[in-house]
Design an enzyme around this catalytic site. Structure first.
Site, PDB file in Angstrom:
ATOM      1  N   PHE A  31      -1.639  -6.221  -9.240  1.00 37.78           N
ATOM      2  CA  PHE A  31      -2.493  -6.884  -8.253  1.00 37.78           C
ATOM      3  C   PHE A  31      -3.433  -7.855  -8.967  1.00 37.78           C
ATOM      4  CE2 PHE A  31      -5.865  -7.176  -5.028  1.00 37.78           C
ATOM      5  CZ  PHE A  31      -5.081  -7.517  -3.943  1.00 37.78           C
TER       6      PHE A  31
ATOM      7  N   ASP B 285      -3.500   2.124 -11.890  1.00 44.04           N
ATOM      8  CA  ASP B 285      -4.077   1.758 -10.597  1.00 44.04           C
ATOM      9  C   ASP B 285      -3.238   2.455  -9.527  1.00 44.04           C
ATOM     10  OD1 ASP B 285      -4.648   0.511  -8.138  1.00 44.04           O
ATOM     11  OD2 ASP B 285      -5.148  -1.395  -9.100  1.00 44.04           O
TER      12      ASP B 285
ATOM     13  N   TYR C 249      -9.226   3.118   1.336  1.00 45.43           N
ATOM     14  CA  TYR C 249      -9.096   2.510   2.664  1.00 45.43           C
ATOM     15  C   TYR C 249      -7.650   2.233   3.057  1.00 45.43           C
ATOM     16  CZ  TYR C 249      -9.111  -1.725  -0.245  1.00 45.43           C
ATOM     17  OH  TYR C 249      -8.849  -2.657  -1.215  1.00 45.43           O
ATOM     18  N   LYS C 250      -6.704   2.496   2.162  1.00 42.81           N
ATOM     19  CA  LYS C 250      -5.292   2.278   2.496  1.00 42.81           C
ATOM     20  C   LYS C 250      -4.707   3.581   3.045  1.00 42.81           C
ATOM     21  CE  LYS C 250      -4.791  -1.222  -1.163  1.00 42.81           C
ATOM     22  NZ  LYS C 250      -4.709  -2.448  -0.368  1.00 42.81           N
TER      23      LYS C 250
END
Length: 398
Positions: A114, A185, A210-211
């Site tokens: 990412f 990650d 939050y995922k």
């Protein structure tokens, strides 16, 4: 006991008729969250005021919730704490790894990582100005690139665009054999696939809540420090709440003797209340059941879409061991196609330059939704319903 996915579906507040395939970007609202946040606002903040730091346990939230997250990522008790953003936690972990390997100058990552991870690593290398290098290779070339020059491998276990899944155990072992440390990650792993940080020997890890953990927009990130490093790791961001005795108000920094030293700023109490309620969903969930159902859902979606949409190109691995909990297809008009899908009540998202991305969360997605989503996508492709001006207009968030 086998996970009852009908029961877990009832725990979420999803609009009627909507097929939500974007939990890998933002999880939906668990029904228990509004009441828990209201309690934190009214009964705790409203009635207790500042005494709530002690009387409502606000100060202990990062460690207590850290242990709840630890269970889902195969981490030891006391090894996870929460707060700040994932970008901050990436910076903390990678900087700590570099300090632990001062004779080495290379951070190894891959081009599927990412962007924020890459930005943070490059910024850290530039800030140190001591010859550090961010070395980026293709995902499939990572193992071969691990050698005695590497200080730390910085890898996202599940690629955010393609859903490609790294072999954490093998790559961590390779890093250690070369004398390097391993940071992972878990943004697209926690709550999506079984994770075994302790078993794999990971040194550091971080992720967002939050995922797949459904704690809401802006929810705090978590950081993992292997217990063998907890008493010696040097946090580059020496925040007040990472101090051994914050309320001694000492002039000099003295780190807490545990992972607590990786705390930085004041915990976001209301957001942590949301996370606390969201994690209740997981009390009756077995990650092995999640994985089995996830693979069944993604297999079906791949088969249905490939059979009906020959113009879409699968970019997600077919091999189960190499796949996370998402499916991605490529098409030159991917953005417009996704907007047409959203207009029809199927929510996924788009990732540049050409990726239609779909997340599959068995907690609230079943086979019926998968088949309906594939059928709607097939109809949009067959009729070119995506080729309307409003679907080509780019919004700020894709």
């Amino acid at each position: 006991m086998q996970t009852d996915f009908t029961a877990t579906r009832a725990l979420f507040d999803i609009p009627e008729g909507l097929i939500y395939l974007d939990g890998n970007s933002l999880g939906p609202l668990p029904r228990a969250v509004p009441g828990r946040v209201a309690q934190a606002m009214q009964a705790e903040w409203g009635q207790m005021l500042i005494t709530a730091w002690n009387n409502a346990g606000w100060m202990e939230q990062p460690a207590r919730l850290g242990d709840r997250v630890a269970r889902l990522i195969g981490a030891e008790p006391g090894s996870v704490t929460l707060g700040d953003t994932l970008s901050i936690k990436v910076f903390q972990a990678v900087s700590a790894a570099l300090q632990a390997r001062p004779e080495r100058k290379v951070i190894l990552s891959d081009n599927g990582n990412f962007p924020t991870d890459l930005y943070m690593a490059q910024g850290l290398a530039d800030l140190l100005a001591t010859g550090h290098e961010l070395r980026i290779v293709a995902p499939e070339a990572v193992e071969e690139a691990i050698d005695e020059t590497i200080a730390v491998t910085m890898l996202t276990e599940v690629d955010y665009r393609t859903g490609r899944k790294h072999d954490m155990k093998r790559l961590t072992a390779k890093a250690h054999a070369a004398g390097a440390l391993a940071f992972w990650d878990l943004a697209h792993s926690a709550g999506a696939v079984p994770v075994a940080l302790a078993e794999c020997g990971a040194d550091f890890a971080a992720g967002c809540t939050y995922k797949y953990l459904n704690a809401g927009p802006g929810a705090p990130a978590f950081i993992y420090v292997a217990p063998r490093h907890a008493a010696t790791v040097q946090p580059a961001l020496c925040g007040w709440l990472g101090h051994d005795a914050p309320f001694a108000f000492e002039q000099g920094y003295r780190p807490a003797p545990s992972t607590e030293r990786m705390r930085v700023g004041t915990p976001p109490v209301l957001q942590m209340a949301a996370l606390d309620a969201a994690l209740d969903v997981w009390d009756s969930v077995d990650m092995a059941d999640i994985r089995k159902q996830s693979l069944a859902l993604t297999d079906r979606f791949i088969a249905e879409v490939e059979a009906a949409c020959p113009d879409l190109t699968l970019v997600t691995p077919r091999d189960h061991a190499s796949r996370g909990s998402q499916v991605s297809f490529a098409h030159p008009e991917g953005y417009a196609i996704m907007q047409a899908l959203i207009a029809r009540g199927v929510i996924g998202d788009f990732r540049a330059p050409d990726i239609l991305r779909f997340g599959f969360t068995p907690l609230y997605i079943g086979m019926d939704e998968v088949e309906r989503a594939a059928a709607i996508l097939a109809e949009i492709m067959a009729t070119r319903a995506w080729d309307r001006p409003e679907f080509h207009a780019r919004a700020r968030v894709t």
